[in-house]
Structures are given as structure tokens and as C-alpha cells.
Design a protein around this motif. Structure first.
Motif, PDB file in Angstrom:
ATOM      1  N   SER A  47       0.823  -1.212   0.000  1.00 12.26           N
ATOM      2  CA  SER A  47       0.000   0.000   0.000  1.00 12.26           C
ATOM      3  C   SER A  47       0.857   1.263   0.000  1.00 12.26           C
ATOM      4  N   ARG A  48       2.154   1.113   0.247  1.00 14.60           N
ATOM      5  CA  ARG A  48       3.076   2.249   0.278  1.00 14.60           C
ATOM      6  C   ARG A  48       3.929   2.338  -0.988  1.00 14.60           C
ATOM      7  N   ARG A  49       3.533   1.623  -2.023  1.00 13.05           N
ATOM      8  CA  ARG A  49       4.334   1.580  -3.244  1.00 13.05           C
ATOM      9  C   ARG A  49       4.578   2.978  -3.812  1.00 13.05           C
ATOM     10  N   ASP A  50       3.546   3.795  -3.874  1.00 15.13           N
ATOM     11  CA  ASP A  50       3.698   5.159  -4.402  1.00 15.13           C
ATOM     12  C   ASP A  50       4.644   5.970  -3.525  1.00 15.13           C
ATOM     13  N   ASP A  51       4.608   5.721  -2.221  1.00 17.85           N
ATOM     14  CA  ASP A  51       5.481   6.454  -1.319  1.00 17.85           C
ATOM     15  C   ASP A  51       6.954   6.091  -1.546  1.00 17.85           C
ATOM     16  N   VAL A  52       7.212   4.813  -1.814  1.00 16.56           N
ATOM     17  CA  VAL A  52       8.592   4.404  -2.081  1.00 16.56           C
ATOM     18  C   VAL A  52       9.108   5.088  -3.338  1.00 16.56           C
ATOM     19  N   PRO A 104       8.934  -1.291   8.361  1.00 12.85           N
ATOM     20  CA  PRO A 104       7.635  -0.906   8.936  1.00 12.85           C
ATOM     21  C   PRO A 104       7.840  -0.363  10.350  1.00 12.85           C
ATOM     22  N   PRO A 105       7.017   0.581  10.783  1.00  8.49           N
ATOM     23  CA  PRO A 105       7.242   1.222  12.085  1.00  8.49           C
ATOM     24  C   PRO A 105       6.577   0.523  13.265  1.00  8.49           C
ATOM     25  N   GLU A 106       5.790  -0.509  13.021  1.00 14.92           N
ATOM     26  CA  GLU A 106       5.096  -1.165  14.131  1.00 14.92           C
ATOM     27  C   GLU A 106       6.085  -1.826  15.099  1.00 14.92           C
ATOM     28  N   PRO A 107       5.713  -1.913  16.393  1.00 16.69           N
ATOM     29  CA  PRO A 107       4.462  -1.454  17.026  1.00 16.69           C
ATOM     30  C   PRO A 107       4.467   0.050  17.276  1.00 16.69           C
ATOM     31  N   LEU A 108       3.406   0.695  16.844  1.00 14.02           N
ATOM     32  CA  LEU A 108       3.328   2.154  16.898  1.00 14.02           C
ATOM     33  C   LEU A 108       3.266   2.691  18.315  1.00 14.02           C
ATOM     34  N   ASP A 109       2.741   1.876  19.257  1.00 13.89           N
ATOM     35  CA  ASP A 109       2.588   2.388  20.621  1.00 13.89           C
ATOM     36  C   ASP A 109       3.923   2.529  21.344  1.00 13.89           C
TER      37      ASP A 109
END
Length: 296
Positions: A47-52, A104-109
């Protein structure tokens, strides 16, 4: 290997025009890094392809604006960015490798601040990719761009190879390297995808542990067996697997696979001496990783 002491600072060896340009550009450098870090270039997230792609285009425009000879190479995944400064006859060539994709940034908390909303705390920029690897990549590019902008000639040619799939295995880079071999020919490759040993103590990392992955299957009885009736008489595949894994190292942590060390070069004295100069503290290191003691 690290050098803990130097007779002179690298900055003192820079032409005055270059040093002035770098000093004057500190706020600009930080602002540009923050701008780039805002792009969530997560290569493993479809889902982040455009961002890359946006992160790649951002960097390409930066290098183009600086007057570098640039090329964006389309692959089956994300583009390879290749750039270079003018050749310097008789001087060596350095190739800088890096990547513009991030984990990926998870876990976000666990984040104090959102991963793609960079903030500066205690003189440090906090965001996903700040040190893996956008911060390091931009450090090299800012250095080269400011050197050229100062009107000074670089003492060597510098090439860049920046990819967008390091965090997912670099398959397309592997496929393209043979074709790019001549274009990327160099005397040394600089990879700044690591860290300093300590504040104010830069390090040249000359080796890291690799990794080999595989699947191991252990076959046993054709169907489940009750441990009360068959335990001890029929080997448990789970125990056999544990024993196999345990046999790969001896009590001192040395790998016990025959022939593994045959082609491993001994650590040279210059590296051992450099390690000693670091003043490493085993207890402090163990504490920093949450271990009660070290092993091996």
C-alpha cells in the motif's frame, strides 16, 4: 575496526570554502532530511508503493539539482538510483551504497512521536529511517553537493548506488549488478548503514555477522504416539531437532560444523589493537542489551 584517536580532525583538512558551506548549511541539511523522512517509503508494504517511488524521486531531484550525473534504472520492483561526480584522472573512485526504503514502524505504541512526523529532541532527529538509512545517505550526498557548490574540485570521483529494496532482500539489485559492473567500477565501496561506536568516535566497520536461513525437517513416527506408552522407546523428533541444533556449537560458542573455518582468515593484529583502543566495557555492554552476562 575503529580509530579512537586521530592526529587531526577530518574537518581541519577540508578547504575553507567547503567547510564554510557545510557550516552555513546545517539548518538546510536538517530541514531536507526531515522532509525526506516524512515520506513513508516502506518497501514491504504494497500500500506504500507510491510512497517508495516518491522517496526515490525526491532523492533523484536532489542529486540532479546538485549537478551530478544521474540515472534512474527501472526494475521489476523499485528503481535503482545511480549518480556520479566527474572523473578525476589518476585518483581513486569511491562508490557509496545506501537505500531509501525503510522498515515498517510497528508497534506504533512504542514510539514517543509518530514515526513519519520527524521531531528533534536533544539534538537528534527521531523518525523511521533517520539512521537506517536516509540519514546516512543524505550525509554523503550533502557533503558532495556542498563541496561542488563551493566551487572546489573533488579530489576523487564519487559514485552513488541507492536502492529501494534493501529491507526486502535486494533481489532486483542482485539481478542488475552484473550489467552495472562497468558503470559502478570503483576502488572502494562505502556503506554507511551502521553506526558510530560512540558520540565523537567514528568507526570504520570492516565486518558484520552474516545470516543463513533454511528449513530443517525431522521425520519420526507416522502418527502421534502417547508419551506414557512410547516415550523413551521411540525418539521424539522435537528432541532430535533440539539435539541437532545444540550440536552446531560447542560449550565456548565455537561453531562445530566441520570445515566451516577452513576459509576464514584470522583476525589481523591491527584490528585486535584497534578494538583494544576502544576501551570497551563488557559489563556495560551486557547491561545495554539486557543480558546478565556475555557468552563466547
Amino acid at each position: 575496526m575503529s580509530q579512537s584517536e586521530q592526529s587531526s580532525s577530518p574537518a581541519s583538512q577540508l578547504p575553507a570554502e567547503v567547510q564554510s558551506r557545510l557550516d552555513d548549511g546545517k539548518q538546510r541539511h536538517e530541514a531536507e532530511l526531515i522532509e525526506w523522512l516524512k515520506i513513508p517509503s516502506i518497501s514491504s508494504d504494497s500500500s506504500r508503493r507510491d510512497d517508495v517511488h516518491q522517496a526515490a524521486n525526491w532523492l533523484l531531484e536532489k542529486m540532479n539539482a546538485a549537478g551530478l550525473q544521474t540515472e534512474s534504472i527501472s526494475t521489476n520492483g523499485f528503481p535503482l538510483l545511480v549518480a556520479s561526480t566527474p572523473p578525476v584522472p589518476g585518483a581513486p573512485v569511491a562508490l557509496v551504497y545506501g537505500h531509501y526504503d525503510v522498515q515498517p514502524p510497528e508497534p506504533l505504541d512504542l514510539w514517543t512521536s509518530p514515526p513519519f512526523e520527524p521531531v528533534v529532541r536533544d539534538g537528534k532527529v527521531f523518525a523511521r529511517g533517520a539512521t537506517d538509512d536516509k540519514g546516512q545517505v543524505l550525509t554523503h550526498i550533502h557533503s558532495v553537493c556542498d563541496w561542488l557548490a563551493s566551487g572546489q574540485r573533488l579530489p576523487l570521483q564519487i559514485k552513488f548506488l541507492i536502492e529501494g529494496e534493501e529491507e526486502v532482500g535486494s533481489q532486483n539489485l542482485d539481478d542488475w549488478l552484473p550489467e552495472l559492473a562497468e558503470k559502478l567500477a570503483c576502488d572502494v565501496v562505502v556503506v554507511s548503514d551502521s553506526s558510530q561506536y560512540a558520540p565523537g568516535r567514528p568507526a570504520v566497520t570492516c565486518g558484520l555477522r552474516g545470516i543463513a536461513t533454511y528449513e530443517l525437517f525431522v521425520d519420526g513416527p507416522s502418527h502421534d504416539l502417547h508419551s506414557g506408552s512410547f516415550g523413551g522407546a521411540v525418539a521424539n523428533p522435537a528432541m532430535a531437532l533440539c539435539q541437532l541444533l545444540a550440536s552446531m556449537k560447542d560449550a565456548d560458542g565455537k561453531i562445530a560444523i566441520d570445515g566451516l573455518y577452513d576459509d576464514v582468515a584470522p583476525i589481523p593484529d591491527i584490528e585486535r589493537n584497534a578494538w583494544k583502543q576502544l576501551g570497551a566495557d563488557d559489563e556495560e555492554f551486557a547491561s545495554s542489551v539486557g543480558a546478565s552476562e556475555l557468552h563466547g
